[in-house]
Scaffold this active site. Sequence first.
Site, PDB file in Angstrom:
ATOM      1  N   ASP A  55       0.789  -1.128   0.092  1.00 39.60           N
ATOM      2  CA  ASP A  55       0.188  -0.045   0.098  1.00 39.60           C
ATOM      3  C   ASP A  55       0.809   1.534   0.012  1.00 39.60           C
ATOM      4  O   ASP A  55       0.261   2.400  -0.267  1.00 39.60           O
ATOM      5  CB  ASP A  55      -1.028   0.063   1.127  1.00 39.60           C
ATOM      6  CG  ASP A  55      -0.294  -0.083   2.526  1.00 39.60           C
ATOM      7  OD1 ASP A  55       0.766  -0.236   2.407  1.00 39.60           O
ATOM      8  OD2 ASP A  55      -1.074  -0.060   3.559  1.00 39.60           O
ATOM      9  N   SER A  56       2.491   1.124   0.046  1.00 39.64           N
ATOM     10  CA  SER A  56       3.306   2.276  -0.172  1.00 39.64           C
ATOM     11  C   SER A  56       2.904   2.941  -1.602  1.00 39.64           C
ATOM     12  O   SER A  56       3.292   3.927  -2.070  1.00 39.64           O
ATOM     13  CB  SER A  56       4.579   1.836  -0.053  1.00 39.64           C
ATOM     14  OG  SER A  56       4.696   0.637  -0.852  1.00 39.64           O
ATOM     15  N   ASP A 114      -1.078  -6.055  -0.454  1.00 40.30           N
ATOM     16  CA  ASP A 114      -1.515  -5.373   0.885  1.00 40.30           C
ATOM     17  C   ASP A 114      -2.849  -5.101   0.722  1.00 40.30           C
ATOM     18  O   ASP A 114      -3.507  -4.662   0.058  1.00 40.30           O
ATOM     19  CB  ASP A 114      -0.802  -4.068   1.056  1.00 40.30           C
ATOM     20  CG  ASP A 114       0.301  -4.074   2.079  1.00 40.30           C
ATOM     21  OD1 ASP A 114       0.499  -4.879   2.915  1.00 40.30           O
ATOM     22  OD2 ASP A 114       1.295  -3.272   1.852  1.00 40.30           O
ATOM     23  N   LYS A 119      -1.532  -9.195   2.912  1.00 39.33           N
ATOM     24  CA  LYS A 119      -0.746  -8.802   4.009  1.00 39.33           C
ATOM     25  C   LYS A 119      -1.469  -7.920   4.772  1.00 39.33           C
ATOM     26  O   LYS A 119      -2.267  -7.146   4.164  1.00 39.33           O
ATOM     27  CB  LYS A 119       0.624  -7.888   3.521  1.00 39.33           C
ATOM     28  CG  LYS A 119       1.387  -7.581   4.757  1.00 39.33           C
ATOM     29  CD  LYS A 119       2.654  -7.333   4.538  1.00 39.33           C
ATOM     30  CE  LYS A 119       2.978  -6.172   3.802  1.00 39.33           C
ATOM     31  NZ  LYS A 119       2.881  -4.824   4.454  1.00 39.33           N
ATOM     32  N   GLU A 140      -1.645  -5.589   8.694  1.00 31.58           N
ATOM     33  CA  GLU A 140      -0.768  -4.951   9.642  1.00 31.58           C
ATOM     34  C   GLU A 140      -1.297  -5.432  11.036  1.00 31.58           C
ATOM     35  O   GLU A 140      -2.488  -5.314  11.111  1.00 31.58           O
ATOM     36  CB  GLU A 140      -0.727  -3.318   9.268  1.00 31.58           C
ATOM     37  CG  GLU A 140       0.244  -2.912   8.046  1.00 31.58           C
ATOM     38  CD  GLU A 140       0.269  -1.491   7.976  1.00 31.58           C
ATOM     39  OE1 GLU A 140       0.094  -0.723   8.731  1.00 31.58           O
ATOM     40  OE2 GLU A 140       0.829  -1.247   6.789  1.00 31.58           O
ATOM     41  N   GLU A 171       9.011  -4.056  10.344  1.00 33.62           N
ATOM     42  CA  GLU A 171       9.502  -3.083   9.990  1.00 33.62           C
ATOM     43  C   GLU A 171       9.815  -2.048  11.110  1.00 33.62           C
ATOM     44  O   GLU A 171       9.195  -1.948  12.195  1.00 33.62           O
ATOM     45  CB  GLU A 171       8.431  -2.177   9.217  1.00 33.62           C
ATOM     46  CG  GLU A 171       8.595  -1.127   8.579  1.00 33.62           C
ATOM     47  CD  GLU A 171       7.770  -0.291   7.638  1.00 33.62           C
ATOM     48  OE1 GLU A 171       6.795  -1.054   7.255  1.00 33.62           O
ATOM     49  OE2 GLU A 171       7.903   0.628   7.290  1.00 33.62           O
TER      50      GLU A 171
END
Length: 296
Positions: free
Chosen positions: A54-55, A93, A123, A125, A192
């Site tokens: 999602d970056s 993501d 993915k 978080e 991270e």
Amino acid sequence: MSITPIGDPCQKVTVSSLREKKLRHEPIACLTAYDYATARLVDEAGIDIVLVGDSLAQTMLGYENTLSVTIEEMLHHTRAVRRGVKHALLLADMPYGSYHVSTDEAIRNAARFVKEAGAEAVKIEGGAKRADLIRQIIDAEIPVAGHIGLTPQSVNVMGGYRVQGKSLAAIEQLMRDAVALDRAGVACIYLEGIPREVAGMLTAEVETPTIGIGAGPECDGQVLVLHDLLNLTFTPSAKFVRRYGDAAALITQAVQGFRADVVSGQYPSDSESYHLPKETLAALETILERKRSMQR
Ligand code: KIV
């Protein structure tokens, strides 16, 4: 049926081959990609996991952070990447808001990444607090990657992008998070922005492969954002970023060269132009000449 031998570089990367890599102490390489062209290049270079992170909110869409990117935008980019990836595991993501409302909605959204975009895993978080949800998504036959430490979707709660896991209490929490994800059966755990020593402890504690970003060399694998590695971000780099190329300089030089050639009339040349066949050209000239003589 043919069985591909373990360790074959042409072997399709799967969730189980990632685990085998951890057991063999073979480092896992992961990069982000957000479109067909870069996905092809990254995949053909032998990267194990291609992450549609999602970056892309920042790198591709120019948003301030990852919170604004929508599931439709993520699906659009994941489809493009799917067309370029043959060998790597394709991980997408789940964006902020797509797994926070209810378990049913989270499973439905995770399934969209698989059915509509061809992702092989998603993915999410968060650590221990997401373990039950992750278990249920895995029960729906969708492999899930965990992501703990500096989790960019929590930027407002963390009060900025800060290295996590620096106090003893925070280290204990990270350990609980990693163990909860390990027990939930995640495919891998992204670590991270945490101290090297902590990432090393977590990696030794869990059977799941860990993939670090700003988490030191003891992780089972490493990930970077492709745009960081290529100098395409327009922002100062974090300490852990190593630049392997300067795409910004390359693109600027090429674009300036094109503009200069257009302005000076040097582009396109005759050899870069299409031509009529000789007979058509001769016939055209005869017609034009006849028109001109009638006008005289
Ligand atoms: O969105 C992303 O690119 C990521 C990586 C930084 C792990 O989540």
